[in-house]
Design an enzyme around this catalytic site. Structure first.
Site, PDB file in Angstrom:
ATOM      1  N   GLU A 196      40.465  39.833  41.044  1.00  0.00           N
ATOM      2  CA  GLU A 196      39.477  39.687  42.111  1.00  0.00           C
ATOM      3  C   GLU A 196      38.806  41.018  42.430  1.00  0.00           C
ATOM      4  O   GLU A 196      37.613  41.064  42.730  1.00  0.00           O
ATOM      5  CB  GLU A 196      40.130  39.092  43.363  1.00  0.00           C
ATOM      6  CG  GLU A 196      40.692  37.683  43.194  1.00  0.00           C
ATOM      7  CD  GLU A 196      39.689  36.674  42.659  1.00  0.00           C
ATOM      8  OE1 GLU A 196      38.476  36.858  42.844  1.00  0.00           O
ATOM      9  OE2 GLU A 196      40.125  35.691  42.028  1.00  0.00           O
TER      10      GLU A 196
ATOM     11  N   GLY B 209      62.054  52.749  19.557  1.00  0.00           N
ATOM     12  CA  GLY B 209      63.356  52.452  20.133  1.00  0.00           C
ATOM     13  C   GLY B 209      64.397  52.188  19.059  1.00  0.00           C
ATOM     14  O   GLY B 209      64.370  52.774  17.982  1.00  0.00           O
TER      15      GLY B 209
END
Lengths: 145, 653
Positions: free
Chosen positions: B208, B422
């Site tokens: 918005e 990772g």
């Protein structure tokens, strides 16, 4: 009664984001909390008018396309009230959430049918008379300021 | 570091597959002018312009509100403020519904206000103008709760004074003051909980606020559209309503359409929920910077995004935003994208406009595990019926894992220098500047685009199981497929100085070309294969269809090596001539259905496990499992002919 004024210019300028609670709903199961069968039947009947989706008061096995609407009738002296809430019994998305309980109180001199229509107008999106970008002329003699 | 020569984003990366086969996990943007999903692919410039096709912005016709470079935002403090505002005409006789419906109005609660402040900060990071919180009656952007009439929320574009004259007859003097205001539905529960990043309340507020600044939906659809006149908002679908291919929530938070329409995977399978963007996305960033200019001051220091984040935004801290859907904008410094907290396979693509993939789960969870995870987040448990519906959805989408895909993007014009992987088998993709790439544990692939410019890069933790991927093959003087080098760096071409330092590799041992897949040449460390002892010859299978012929000499033992745990590709359809003195070594265990240690292949063809492939073997139709060797972080499974004299002790890693 207030008079809604059409104004395409402003409505074209507002931009809305869809509410997932209504996404893909095919059936509304109306559940009335109180043992007020007559009121429940009347509410269901009024809700069905021009409804684009099926509305039932009979419990059925829900699907991901089911919306459950919970109606609670109340009396405060001579004043009638109705609280409506909704959720998806088989939610797929936390974004669906639910419609929080919304309490409506009958106005003085308002019939039950008028009262239910007013509540349903506010609750069911296809009956919505509010929404963004709409001007409303107040009843003669009334002002907001 | 940032490269903003102008406010129009531009694409200057070298994309493998352009002009040929398109790799699965690429942005559509570089393929502009083509089509996908039956729709045209827009350039990033076209997409950015489209999001502001109304032309409305605070730069134009907005009563000079942006003259000082600052936009004010605030919250309606009470209904009386609203009733005495520009939502009601001068005589108080005509009101917009927000002011008329007093019972539907409510003030944003503290959590909602925090969301709005976070959303404003995210947009503020992107643009050259600034934002300041103020009282509602002084604010340009004012936020409140109301009944939206069936939407989650809505906002008014900053349309300015263009309608002032038309509304003056109804007594509204500056109707354009509505522009920029945001209204949240105060009766929809998901606007109030959860308020966490990557949930719907947050994405709604950021969406918005995008409208409040001038961005439209990518297409002319609207939640309240009722074009068929049946009284109910029309179903809006990507297939029917998106007019260009990238109109999904992978590219723009302003889109209505799920990211999976363009191949992304944003469903949080650990919690059986849909994930939503926590920040403006790549097309939004391009669009808003096209209007207001890019902010040259945002995070100009050395900033880490992801785990160990120093970005000072929870959205970019993956210890907090654990299922992130974000796009990174950064104006300078030596920056890092850190995925070290994930032990699942990740893709980190450092190129501007590109998408990285991190997080999620590899195997779908049980209902009990899902509900334990949801309980930890404070979410209601899922029922068996919902679980079953998700199981059906996974099948419908053809998903075999619950890993996130294309959920982390880097804005056009933003340069992130470093990547940290990772614990999974990660793919780290460099950009055009010198990158520092750390793969972490697992078998990682480092992809460098030496077909264009890739700079002088460094892989800080090369291990024998890792791979180097290049879009232009390395010069191989003797054509044996082995690339050796001396000195600290391996030169990747002779033209523009592209090179890489592989810390942990051996230039004298070198790299072996494994083959070409989807336009990329893959090089493995030669030391990943067993070492030949005296009297042994090691034959290495690559990605192609190999014919590996053992020696006919009785004094030679052949070792046939199949790196079946390589993270890239299958090993083709190979043929091997095998004798009782030979060995087969793999890096994943071969299937042994009855567990007796004998691998039988009566039809003469051995199915390799892991990355796949088959071997037609002459000389035996059964192998005996001799044992497993764990070395250099890898496992080697050794097989020989039944009752042969060679075995585990014959293999030197």
């Amino acid at each position: 009664m207030p008079v809604p004024l059409t104004d395409a210019a402003i409505t074209a300028i507002q931009v809305a984001r869809p509410a997932p609670i209504w996404r893909g709903v095919a059936t509304i199961v109306l559940h009335c909390n109180d043992n007020k069968k007559r009121l429940c039947a009347q509410l269901a009947e009024q809700a069905r008018r021009a409804a684009p989706i099926r509305i039932t008061t009979i419990a059925e096995t829900p699907t991901i396309a089911t919306l459950r609407v919970i109606a609670t009738f109340g009396d405060s002296g001579s004043t009638q009230s109705l609280t409506l809430a909704a959720d998806r019994p088989i939610p797929m998305d936390d974004a669906q959430g639910g419609i929080l309980p919304r309490r409506f109180v009958a106005a003085a001199g308002e019939s039950t049918a008028q009262f239910f229509d007013r509540a349903l107008d506010a609750f069911l999106p296809w009956r919505g008379k509010g929404g963004p970008g709409r001007m409303i002329r107040l009843p003669k003699g009334e002002t907001l300021k | 570091m940032s490269d903003h020569s102008d406010t129009m984003p531009h694409v200057e990366r070298d994309w493998p597959g352009v002009g040929g086969e398109t790799p699965e996990s690429l942005s559509l943007d570089p393929f502009a002018g083509g089509s996908a999903n039956g729709k045209i692919i827009l350039t990033i410039g076209q997409a950015a312009a489209n999001l502001n096709r109304s032309g409305y912005s605070w730069n134009l016709n907005n009563y000079g509100e942006l003259a000082d470079g600052v936009l004010n935002f605030g919250f309606w403090a009470n209904y009386q403020e609203l009733a005495n505002s520009y939502y009601v005409n001068a005589t108080g006789t005509i009101a917009f519904t927000e002011a008329f419906d007093q019972e539907a109005f409510s003030v944003l609660n503290a959590g909602q206000q925090t969301l709005v402040r976070e959303g404003i900060a995210l947009w503020d990071d992107l643009v050259a103008i600034s934002f300041q919180e103020t009282k509602s009656f002084n604010a340009d952007i004012v936020v409140g709760n109301t009944d939206t009439g069936g939407a989650q929320a809505y906002a008014y574009l900053p349309f300015g004074d263009v309608l002032d004259a038309a509304y003056l007859t109804d007594g509204f003097e500056e109707i354009g003051r509505l522009g920029g205001d945001v209204w949240i539905d105060g009766f929809v529960g998901s606007n109030f909980f959860p308020l966490d990043d990557s949930f719907y309340a947050k994405t709604t507020v950021v969406h918005e606020l995008g409208h409040a600044l001038g961005l439209s939906h990518p297409g002319d659809y609207n939640a309240l559209d009722d074009n068929d006149g049946d009284g109910v908002p029309d179903p809006i679908t990507y297939a029917n309503d998106a007019f260009y291919a990238q109109d999904t929530q992978q590219y723009s938070i302003m889109s209505y359409f799920d990211a999976y329409e363009t191949g992304a995977q944003h469903i949080d399978w650990a919690n059986l929920r849909f994930g939503y963007a926590a920040t403006p996305l790549v097309h939004d960033i391009a669009a808003i910077q096209r209007i207001y200019g890019a902010d040259p001051t945002t995070r100009t220091g050395d900033t880490v995004y992801g785990f160990n984040s120093t970005a000072n935004r929870a959205e970019f801290d993956f210890a907090k935003n654990t299922a992130p859907i974000v796009a990174v904008y950064d104006a300078g410094g030596n920056d890092t994208l850190d995925f070290s907290g994930w032990n699942t396979p990740s893709v980190i693509d450092l190129n501007g406009g590109a998408f990285s993939s991190g997080g999620g789960i590899e195997a779908f969870a049980s209902l009990e595990a899902v509900n334990a995870s949801r309980a930890a987040l404070g979410l209601a448990p899922r029922s068996q019926a919902t679980y079953d519906a998700y199981t059906n959805l996974a099948a419908e989408l053809g998903l075999t894992t619950g890993l996130y895909k294309d959920n982390i993007a880097i804005a056009y014009g933003t340069v992130i220098e470093n990547a940290i992987g990772g614990g999974g088998n990660d793919r780290l993709i460099g950009n055009q500047v010198g990158n520092r790439l750390t793969g972490g544990t697992g078998r990682d692939t480092f992809e460098l685009r030496n077909g264009g410019t890739t700079g002088v890069d460094q892989v800080t933790d090369w291990t024998r199981g890792d791979m180097l991927a290049l879009d232009k093959s390395l010069r191989d003087g003797n054509g044996d497929g082995i690339i050796t080098w001396s000195g600290a760096t391996l030169r990747l071409d002779t033209g523009d100085g592209d090179a890489v330092r592989l810390t942990g590799a051996s230039g004298s041992a070198g790299l072996r070309l494994m083959g070409e897949v989807d336009g990329l040449f893959y090089y493995a460390d030669t030391r990943v294969a067993p070492t030949a002892k005296k009297g042994q010859v090691v034959h290495v299978s690559d990605f192609g269809d190999d014919v590996l012929i053992g020696s006919s000499s009785r004094n030679v033992s052949d070792i046939f090596f199949f790196d079946t745990s390589n993270p890239v590709a299958g090993l083709g359809t190979d043929r091997v001539t095998f004798s009782a003195r030979d060995l087969i070594v793999t890096t994943t265990a071969l299937a042994d259905d009855n567990g007796d240690g004998i691998i039988r292949f009566d039809d003469g063809t051995l199915d390799l496990s892991g990355s796949g492939g088959t071997v037609a073997i002459t000389g035996t139709n059964a192998l005996e499992y001799d044992g497993m060797i764990e070395e250099n972080g890898m496992r080697y499974y050794v097989y020989s002919a039944i009752r042969s004299s060679v075995g585990l002790g014959s293999v030197d890693i």
